[in-house]
Design an enzyme around this catalytic site. Structure first.
Site, PDB file in Angstrom:
ATOM      1  N   TRP A 102       2.743 -10.661  -1.843  1.00 58.10           N
ATOM      2  CA  TRP A 102       2.239  -9.294  -1.617  1.00 58.10           C
ATOM      3  C   TRP A 102       2.942  -8.645  -0.444  1.00 58.10           C
ATOM      4  CZ3 TRP A 102       0.393  -7.369  -5.714  1.00 58.10           C
ATOM      5  CH2 TRP A 102      -0.209  -8.216  -6.642  1.00 58.10           C
ATOM      6  N   ASP A 169      -2.312  -5.314   5.731  1.00 55.06           N
ATOM      7  CA  ASP A 169      -2.926  -5.459   4.414  1.00 55.06           C
ATOM      8  C   ASP A 169      -3.917  -6.615   4.504  1.00 55.06           C
ATOM      9  OD1 ASP A 169      -3.637  -6.012   1.826  1.00 55.06           O
ATOM     10  OD2 ASP A 169      -1.595  -6.224   1.052  1.00 55.06           O
ATOM     11  N   LYS A 193     -11.976  -8.329  -3.564  1.00 55.60           N
ATOM     12  CA  LYS A 193     -12.214  -9.685  -3.074  1.00 55.60           C
ATOM     13  C   LYS A 193     -13.579  -9.668  -2.374  1.00 55.60           C
ATOM     14  CE  LYS A 193      -7.637 -10.176  -3.778  1.00 55.60           C
ATOM     15  NZ  LYS A 193      -6.888 -10.981  -4.710  1.00 55.60           N
TER      16      LYS A 193
END
Lengths: 356, 356
Positions: A102, A169, A193
């Site tokens: 990511w 992030d 999440k």
């Protein structure tokens, strides 16, 4: 049979959130209308949005510190683009830390946008650790990192000190541990999440860092526009915001981030202790960088795979197959996963040892 | 009391959709898991995405004609930017028709991006009609229009013929009427009127028009990326896509777009006939351009407002206050609004006439 959902995301949310969300789909706030059919400009939904935005700042201990919370759309992947658009000057540059898939996605989008320096990477060792001892160029417009690497099971424990804006992030570990969140200038996180269902992205911004690039920013990508419109620049993802609010309310009731951190540490300790004790298993990430959210591990002897897979499936466990870029297993222990579910996995690991 | 929800969007969806969606939040497909906690890569959700994408093309009669359907995030407002990014050449230009607030939003985003020609506008008459008889420059990279103008209650009945790619924002009338959809190269629509809840955007693309700009496109804005990844470039808004599928299944069962078009015409005729017959009311949009989705009207005598507002509220009607840029009333009659609800409104209008 009781399910133990280890999905890496979208993932388990509290049972009471599912129940309240389902009720709101049938009849929201006793209005006789579904949460899916009300106007986002209705008094009831404006109250939801306002409470959700305020609760984010409260839970992160950022109230009154110049921060704004936004519920946007597009996932963290759209923030990969919004961040350079809002922070990178016309002939400026950005600094990124490469800690996994990511982080790499963010880097690719930034590189296509402007000069992007990767200060360090653990790619050569398949991202099994967090690089340390790197230098952040002081003339970069911002520094970007990924706090938790879902796929590889690593997590930044000490964030670098820097005088340039710090962007993070936190998609896979927001609201999971106490940090001094005021050290960050932008925090963003896909909801799916620890915060809610897929379909909204939380962005927390220190407002004073905006408006300094001299660049024309498309309206929909302009954080300032979204702040001015109180996160309603266009129709927000009503249900995803509402379900996020329910999850944040659950977290507050539980005692907030400090309370869930203790539970998360207990879960992670239980599983990592077993990985280290049980000679059939190896941990993937180096110990000092282990994530308390996603534990990656492998079987020492691949021949045990079939038996182990049968055993955990029979125990009601789902979602622990590792990502293809790591292999083995990944147990995602997000906020709503109960300690009991981790105990079930640990028991299966012990049972495997007894059988072999 | 029975509610009659005329909300302009998010808006009423079929009751059976609310019931099935609520059930899936508790237990999806009898899996023992909520639709909110399953992986978007799970077999069950991939099947949802595949069916939803296929059903869109089937309902629009676009199967086997080189089109792809995508479920993205960000609302129509993000497509305002994605369209020029994907279709406007480096030193090219785009042509736009200005029919109202949302058309204007698209124009603003395009103008900030590159040369943008507005071929015609009805702004001078507060967008009470659709401009006609304009010329589309044949050297533009595409022509963009808005099929239905929610705020002003106008709708394009005849789309202009052009040899350049035709792009249409159908957010507020997609799936409401039969058209030769193969005349369009890109159709996009925020889900929250006729397709589902807020939180996903449908984009239907004739694939062959892509890849012709020579421009570097950010990954998240690149339609080709989303097509290649089968609408899973990043985590999709799972619940919004699932609820859209339920709504599309309801529409198919009803007989598809031709069947709903008849119902929509009956609803619109019932209301417009009353607006024209009843001397207390005036229609806002010129007759030939009236929308079958959103009817805008005013009271001839503003002194009747208080009484009328009390009466419709007492009848269980909600959401018919006009947008601030038009005033008066706006009755949004999207697909799921039953004819019975329109009859209730018409009865209130007649009753007002009797009382005065």
């Amino acid at each position: 049979m009781k399910k133990h959902n280890y999905s890496a995301g979208p993932c388990i949310l509290p049972q009471e959130v599912f129940e309240k969300a389902a009720q709101a789909v049938l009849n929201f706030n006793n209005s006789g209308l579904s949460i899916l059919e009300i106007s986002h400009r209705s008094k009831d939904f404006v109250a939801v949005m306002d409470e959700a935005r305020a609760l984010v700042l409260e839970l992160l201990n950022l109230e009154g510190k110049g921060y704004q919370a936004l519920f946007l759309q597009g996932g963290a992947s759209l923030e990969f683009l919004r961040v350079p658009y809002n922070l990178m000057k016309e002939s400026g540059k950005a600094a990124y830390l490469d800690t996994g898939t990511w982080a790499n996605g963010a880097i690719k989008e930034a590189k296509a946008f402007g000069e992007t320096v990767v200060v360090a990477s653990s790619k050569d060792e398949n991202y099994n650790h967090i690089p340390k001892g790197f230098t952040i160029p002081s003339d970069a417009n911002y520094f970007h990192c990924t706090s938790n690497n879902t796929i590889f099971g690593t997590q930044i424990k000490d964030f670098p000190k820097t005088d340039i804006p710090l962007v993070c992030d936190m998609s896979s570990d927001i609201f999971s541990r106490t940090l001094d969140f005021s050290k960050f200038d932008i925090i963003y996180a896909g909801a799916q999440k620890n915060m809610g269902p897929a379909g909204t992205t939380l962005v927390v911004i220190k407002e004073e860092i905006l408006g300094k690039t001299g660049r024309a920013i498309p309206n929909i990508l302009n954080y300032q526009q979204h702040i001015t419109k109180e996160s309603m620049y266009n129709t927000p993802p009503v249900f995803a915001v509402y379900t996020s609010l329910l999850t944040l309310q659950w977290l507050k009731k539980l005692g907030g981030v400090p309370a869930i951190e203790k539970i998360n540490e207990a879960k992670a300790n239980l599983l990592y202790n077993e990985i280290d004790r049980n000679t059939l298993f190896n941990g993937v990430a180096v110990k000092e960088d282990r994530s308390i959210m996603n534990a990656t591990f492998t079987l020492v002897n691949p021949e045990h795979q079939e038996l182990f897979d049968t055993m955990w499936k029979e125990a009601g466990i789902s979602g622990i197959n590792g990502h293809r870029s790591v292999g083995g297993y990944r147990a995602s222990m997000y906020n709503a996963l109960p300690l009991e579910s981790v105990q079930v996995l640990v028991d299966v690991m012990k049972e495997l040892e007894n059988k072999i």
